[in-house]
Design a protein around this motif. Structure first.
Motif, short mmCIF file in Angstrom:
data_model
loop_
_atom_site.label_atom_id
_atom_site.label_comp_id
_atom_site.label_asym_id
_atom_site.label_seq_id
_atom_site.Cartn_x
_atom_site.Cartn_y
_atom_site.Cartn_z
N TYR A 217 32.04 48.67 60.08
CA TYR A 217 32.99 49.07 59.08
C TYR A 217 32.68 48.56 57.62
O TYR A 217 32.83 47.15 57.52
CB TYR A 217 34.34 48.44 59.62
N GLN A 218 32.25 49.23 56.58
CA GLN A 218 31.75 48.78 55.40
C GLN A 218 33.08 49.16 54.39
O GLN A 218 33.67 50.42 54.68
CB GLN A 218 30.60 49.30 55.24
N THR A 219 32.88 48.66 53.27
CA THR A 219 33.60 48.90 52.10
C THR A 219 32.81 48.46 50.68
O THR A 219 32.14 47.67 50.84
CB THR A 219 35.04 48.42 52.09
N LEU A 220 33.13 48.95 49.54
CA LEU A 220 32.71 48.55 48.59
C LEU A 220 33.29 47.30 48.12
O LEU A 220 34.61 46.93 48.26
CB LEU A 220 33.06 49.37 47.18
N ILE A 221 32.64 46.36 47.36
CA ILE A 221 33.19 44.88 47.27
C ILE A 221 33.58 45.29 45.82
O ILE A 221 33.02 45.75 44.72
CB ILE A 221 32.10 43.80 47.13
N SER A 222 35.02 44.69 45.55
CA SER A 222 35.56 44.75 44.16
C SER A 222 35.39 43.34 43.74
O SER A 222 36.27 42.58 43.80
CB SER A 222 37.01 45.26 44.57
N PHE A 223 34.43 43.32 42.99
CA PHE A 223 34.11 41.88 42.36
C PHE A 223 35.00 41.55 41.21
O PHE A 223 35.58 42.44 40.52
CB PHE A 223 32.77 42.00 41.75
N ARG A 224 35.54 40.27 41.25
CA ARG A 224 36.27 39.87 40.42
C ARG A 224 35.97 39.59 38.87
O ARG A 224 36.51 39.63 37.89
CB ARG A 224 37.05 38.33 40.83
N GLY A 225 34.71 39.37 38.88
CA GLY A 225 33.94 39.15 37.68
C GLY A 225 32.29 38.67 37.87
O GLY A 225 31.80 38.82 39.05
N ASN A 285 34.33 36.85 46.87
CA ASN A 285 34.76 38.05 46.20
C ASN A 285 35.13 38.97 47.48
O ASN A 285 36.39 39.72 47.25
CB ASN A 285 33.69 38.84 45.52
N ILE A 286 34.60 39.26 48.53
CA ILE A 286 35.20 39.82 49.77
C ILE A 286 36.42 39.20 50.23
O ILE A 286 37.63 40.20 50.40
CB ILE A 286 34.22 39.96 50.86
N VAL A 287 36.46 38.15 50.27
CA VAL A 287 37.90 37.34 50.76
C VAL A 287 38.84 37.64 49.71
O VAL A 287 40.02 38.12 50.23
CB VAL A 287 37.70 35.70 50.92
N SER A 288 38.58 37.38 48.62
CA SER A 288 39.56 37.68 47.53
C SER A 288 40.16 39.31 47.54
O SER A 288 41.32 39.33 47.48
CB SER A 288 39.03 37.39 45.97
N GLN A 289 39.42 40.19 47.55
CA GLN A 289 39.82 41.47 47.60
C GLN A 289 40.89 41.70 48.63
O GLN A 289 41.70 42.71 48.74
CB GLN A 289 38.70 42.63 47.46
N LEU A 290 40.44 41.39 49.83
CA LEU A 290 41.08 41.73 50.99
C LEU A 290 42.46 40.93 51.03
O LEU A 290 43.78 41.68 51.35
CB LEU A 290 40.48 41.12 52.38
N VAL A 291 42.53 39.64 50.67
CA VAL A 291 43.80 38.73 50.29
C VAL A 291 44.56 39.61 49.31
O VAL A 291 46.10 39.74 49.26
CB VAL A 291 43.38 37.40 50.22
N ALA A 292 43.98 39.72 48.27
CA ALA A 292 44.74 40.33 46.94
C ALA A 292 45.39 41.58 47.27
O ALA A 292 46.31 42.12 46.62
CB ALA A 292 44.07 40.28 45.75
N ALA A 293 44.80 42.52 48.19
CA ALA A 293 45.16 43.88 48.38
C ALA A 293 46.48 43.84 49.23
O ALA A 293 47.44 44.43 48.81
CB ALA A 293 44.10 44.77 49.17
N VAL A 294 46.77 42.76 49.89
CA VAL A 294 47.79 42.57 50.85
C VAL A 294 48.81 41.74 49.89
O VAL A 294 49.98 42.43 49.96
CB VAL A 294 47.60 41.72 52.19
#
Length: 636
Positions: A217-225, A285-294
Motif C-alpha cells: 500500500y503506497q501513497t505519494l509523500i506530501s512533503f511539508r517543505g 514527513n510521512i508521519v506528519s501527513q498521516l496525522v495532519a490528515a486526521v
C-alpha cells in the motif's frame, strides 16, 4: 487539435512523458508554500556534532539506552528508532538471542519499559535486497519496516505504508492517534483509512507515473517543505543533560542519523536546491501527513481518473488553438503562446496546492503544440530553416561545411531546431593558464585584442581540420569533430580523431610561437592545456528560440573536459595534450604518443587510461610505457 490530444494521451500511455511529469511534480513541490515544522514531531538528530562530542561511531547500545530513557522520562506519545538493532553493539556483545553484554541488556530494559518504542526492520522486496530482522529481544516494542520506494534517478517521492505489516511512519502515526483518542489507520477492504480519511492508493500508472511497481500500500509523500523543516535536537545535548525532558511530552520523538558521514540521506523533489533529505526526515514527513490528515484535514495528494485527465488535456489544447486562430500578428501569437503556457502551468500549481496532481507537462504541451501548429503555418519554413542553420554554424565551421549543412538540412532539421541525435564524436577542450596574470598587466581593450588573437589561433586550426568550434568559455574553447553531419563508419571516426589530434598539435605549436612573441612584449608565458576524448554524445540545438545554439552533450564531452583539466596534475608533455584510450585506439601511426597513467577522473567510478601526445613522428609508430610502470591516480 484532436490529433494533439490523442497524441498526448498516447505519449502518456507509453510512458514517454513520465520522466518529465515527475520533474514537473518536483517543481510543484518546490512551488508550494512550506507548511513549516509540525509541532507534534521532534527529531533527535545524531548529527556530526553529536558524533564528535562522544568521539565514537557507531554508538554502543548503552548510549541508545541512555537516550531512550531520557526521552521516555518526558512521557512522549511515541518514540521511533530509525536505526537497525539486529546486531548488539557494545563491549563483549554476542549475537542475539543471548548478547551477554551490559550495554544491550540496558537497551532491552529501556525499550521494553517505555512500551511505546517503534524499532525498524528492512523488508527484502527486490531480489537484490538483504532483509534486516527486527531485534527479537525488544519484546515490548513495535516492529515496523523502514523501506522507502525509490523512483528513477534515486528520488524518493512515495511512501510504502503497509506490506506484511505496517511501516515506520504508519506505526508512529497510529500510536500518536491512539494517544490522542482518535481512530488509527486500518485496512478496510483495499483502502487504508482512519474514520472518514482515506489514504489515496498509489497504482502502477498513478498520475504521471508509468508502469511503476505498486506492491503493498503506497501513497505519494506530501512533503511539508525542504530538508531542515522539522524541529531538531542534537542527541549529544540530550545525553549530556542539556535538554528538559518536558519538551518531549505528548510528542512523536524520532531518533535518526543526520550526519553526512553516516550517509543515510536521499534525493527528494527538493534536491535541485542542493539539498538531500535524511531518512528520518523523510519518515517524519510521512508521519506528519498521516496525522495532519486526521487532525487538521490537511489534504493528501490524489489524482483524477484517466477520463477527466483526458478532458483536462483536451481543454488546454482547444484553448491553445483558439487563441492562435483569433490573433492576427506573429507578435500577438507569440504573446498568446506564452500566456497559454503560463496559464496551463499556473492552473496545475493551484490544483496541486489543493491536493490534486493533474498532468502538468501534458497541459502545457497541449496548449503550446496546438498554438504552435497554427503559428507554424504562417511562417516560411525554408527561410526559417536557412536562418537557423546559418545562425548556428556560419561562425563555427568552414564555409564549405556550412553549405553542405544547408544542402542536407532535411536529414536533421525539424521545426526550426536541430533534432538531438546520438553521434560518435571526438571532443577537444583547451584552457589557458595564467590568463588572469596576463590580463592584469594590460588595459581592458588590450586584453580583449590579445584574447581574440589567442582564440582566433585555436579556431583557425579547428576549422582547418574540418572541426566545429562548439563554444568559447572565457579563455577556454570546446571543439567537436564529427558534427553536425554525423560520421557513420569506423573509418570516419578514425578520420575525426586524427583531425582532432592534428589540430591540437598544430595549435599547440602556433600558441607556443604566440607566447614567445607575447613574452618579448613583457607579458607572462602562457600555457594551454588540451584534452581530447572520443565517444558517443547527443548533438542538437540548445536554448530558447531567441538564443539558440548547437552543442554536444554527454559523457564523452565531460571526459574531454576532465582530461584538459588533468594537465594541471599530470605531465601532458611539451605540448600539454592529454587524450583518452578511446581516442588513442582510433589514431594511426603518424603521431608520437606515450602512456601518461591510469587516472580516476572526477565524477567517474572507473579509471581512465590517459595518454600524452608528443607530436608527429615520421618513422616511429606509437610508443608507450608499460602500464604497470605508472601507478593509478585519483584526480578531481
Amino acid at each position: 487539435m484532436l490529433g494533439t490530444v490523442v497524441g498526448l494521451l498516447g505519449l502518456r500511455q507509453m510512458g514517454a512523458l513520465a520522466r518529465l511529469e515527475l520533474a514537473a511534480l518536483d517543481a510543484l513541490f518546490r512551488s508550494r508554500w512550506p507548511d513549516g515544522p509540525d509541532p507534534r514531531i521532534l527529531l533527535v538528530a545524531i548529527d556530526e556534532a553529536s558524533i564528535q562530542a562522544l568521539q565514537r561511531w557507531p554508538w554502543s547500545d548503552g548510549l541508545f539506552a541512555d537516550l531512550v530513557e531520557k526521552i521516555a522520562a518526558g512521557q512522549p506519545a511515541a518514540i521511533g528508532l530509525d536505526k537497525y538493532f539486529d546486531i548488539p553493539t557494545g563491549d563483549g556483545c554476542r549475537p542475539l538471542p543471548d548478547p551477554g553484554c551490559p550495554d544491550r541488556l540496558r537497551l532491552q530494559r529501556a525499550v521494553n519499559r517505555a512500551a511505546n518504542v517503534v524499532a525498524v526492520s528492512f523488508l527484502a522486496i527486490r531480489p537484490q535486497d538483504i532483509p534486516v530482522p527486527f531485534p527479537q529481544d525488544f519484546t515490548n516494542a513495535w516492529d515496523a519496516f523502514s523501506n522507502l520506494p525509490i523512483d528513477g534517478g534515486g528520488v524518493v517521492r512515495r511512501a510504502l505504508l503497509a506490506a506484511d505489516y505496517g511501516s515506520f511512519g504508519l506505526t508512529l502515526a497510529n500510536l500518536y492517534l491512539q494517544h490522542r483518542g482518535l481512530p488509527p489507520y486500518t485496512l478496510t477492504g483495499d483502502r487504508l483509512r482512519s474514520g472518514r480519511v482515506v489514504v489515496p492508493r498509489f497504482t502502477t500508472n498513478f498520475g504521471g507515473y508509468h508502469q511503476e511497481d505498486d506492491a503493498g500500500y503506497q501513497t505519494l509523500i506530501s512533503f511539508r517543505g525542504a530538508p531542515g523543516t522539522f524541529r531538531q535536537i542534537a542527541a549529544a545535548d540530550i545525553l549530556q543533560g542539556k535538554v528538559n525532558p518536558n519538551i518531549f511530552r505528548d510528542r512523536i520523538v524520532m531518533i535518526g542519523a543526520m550526519a553526512p558521514s553516516v550517509k543515510d540521506n536521499f534525493p527528494t523533489p527538493y534536491e535541485t536546491e542542493g539539498q538531500t533529505m535524511y531518512g528520518v526526515e523523510v519518515h517524519a514527513n510521512i508521519v506528519s501527513q498521516l496525522v495532519a490528515a486526521v487532525i487538521e484535514k490537511r489534504p493528501l495528494l490524489r489524482v483524477w481518473p484517466e477520463f477527466w485527465e483526458g478532458v483536462w488535456l483536451g481543454a488546454w489544447a482547444l484553448m491553445g488553438g483558439v487563441t492562435a486562430l483569433t490573433t492576427a500578428k506573429v507578435q500577438q501569437k507569440l504573446l498568446g503562446l506564452t500566456l497559454m503556457a503560463t496559464l496551463a502551468g499556473g492552473s496545475t500549481v493551484v490544483l496541486f496546492w489543493a491536493g490534486w496532481w493533474v498532468p502538468t507537462l501534458g497541459a502545457i504541451l497541449g496548449a503550446v503544440l496546438t498554438h504552435g501548429l497554427v503559428l507554424a503555418c504562417e511562417l516560411s519554413q525554408e527561410q526559417a530553416d536557412r536562418s537557423v542553420l546559418m545562425r548556428l554554424f556560419a561562425q563555427h565551421v568552414s564555409r564549405e561545411l556550412a553549405e553542405n549543412i544547408w544542402q542536407n538540412r532535411e536529414s536533421f532539421l525539424s521545426e526550426g531546431r536541430i533534432v538531438g541525435r546520438e553521434m560518435f564524436v571526438t571532443v577537444l577542450f583547451t584552457d589557458m593558464r595564467n590568463f588572469s596574470t596576463a590580463a592584469e598587466m594590460q588595459q581592458p581593450h588590450e586584453t580583449l585584442d590579445w584574447l581574440n588573437t589567442y582564440l582566433g589561433a585555436i579556431a583557425e586550426e579547428v576549422i582547418a581540420q574540418g572541426g566545429m568550434v562548439d563554444k568559447y568559455i572565457g579563455d577556454a574553447v570546446m571543439a567537436v569533430f564529427g558534427v553536425p553531419l554525423p560520421s557513420l563508419s569506423e573509418a570516419e571516426w578514425k578520420r575525426d580523431a586524427c583531425r582532432a589530434v592534428t589540430a591540437a598539435i598544430d595549435m599547440a605549436h602556433k600558441l607556443d610561437r604566440l607566447s614567445r612573441e607575447w613574452i618579448a612584449q613583457g607579458l607572462p608565458e602562457t600555457v594551454t592545456g588540451i584534452g581530447i576524448n572520443s565517444g558517443r554524445a547527443i548533438a542538437g540545438s540548445l536554448g530558447s528560440a531567441e538564443r539558440l545554439e548547437y552543442s554536444s552533450i554527454g559523457d564523452a564531452v565531460n571526459v574531454a573536459a576532465r582530461l584538459e583539466s588533468l594537465n594541471k596534475e599530470v605531465d601532458g608533455g611539451p605540448l600539454h595534450i592529454l587524450i583518452s584510450e578511446d581516442t588513442y585506439r582510433l589514431l594511426d601511426d603518424r603521431f608520437q604518443i606515450e602512456l601518461a597513467g591510469h587516472c580516476r577522473l572526477k565524477g567517474r567510478t572507473t579509471e581512465t587510461v590517459v595518454y600524452r601526445v608528443l607530436g608527429y613522428c615520421s618513422t616511429v609508430s606509437h610508443t608507450t610505457r608499460p602500464a604497470e610502470e605508472t601507478p593509478s591516480q585519483n584526480f578531481a
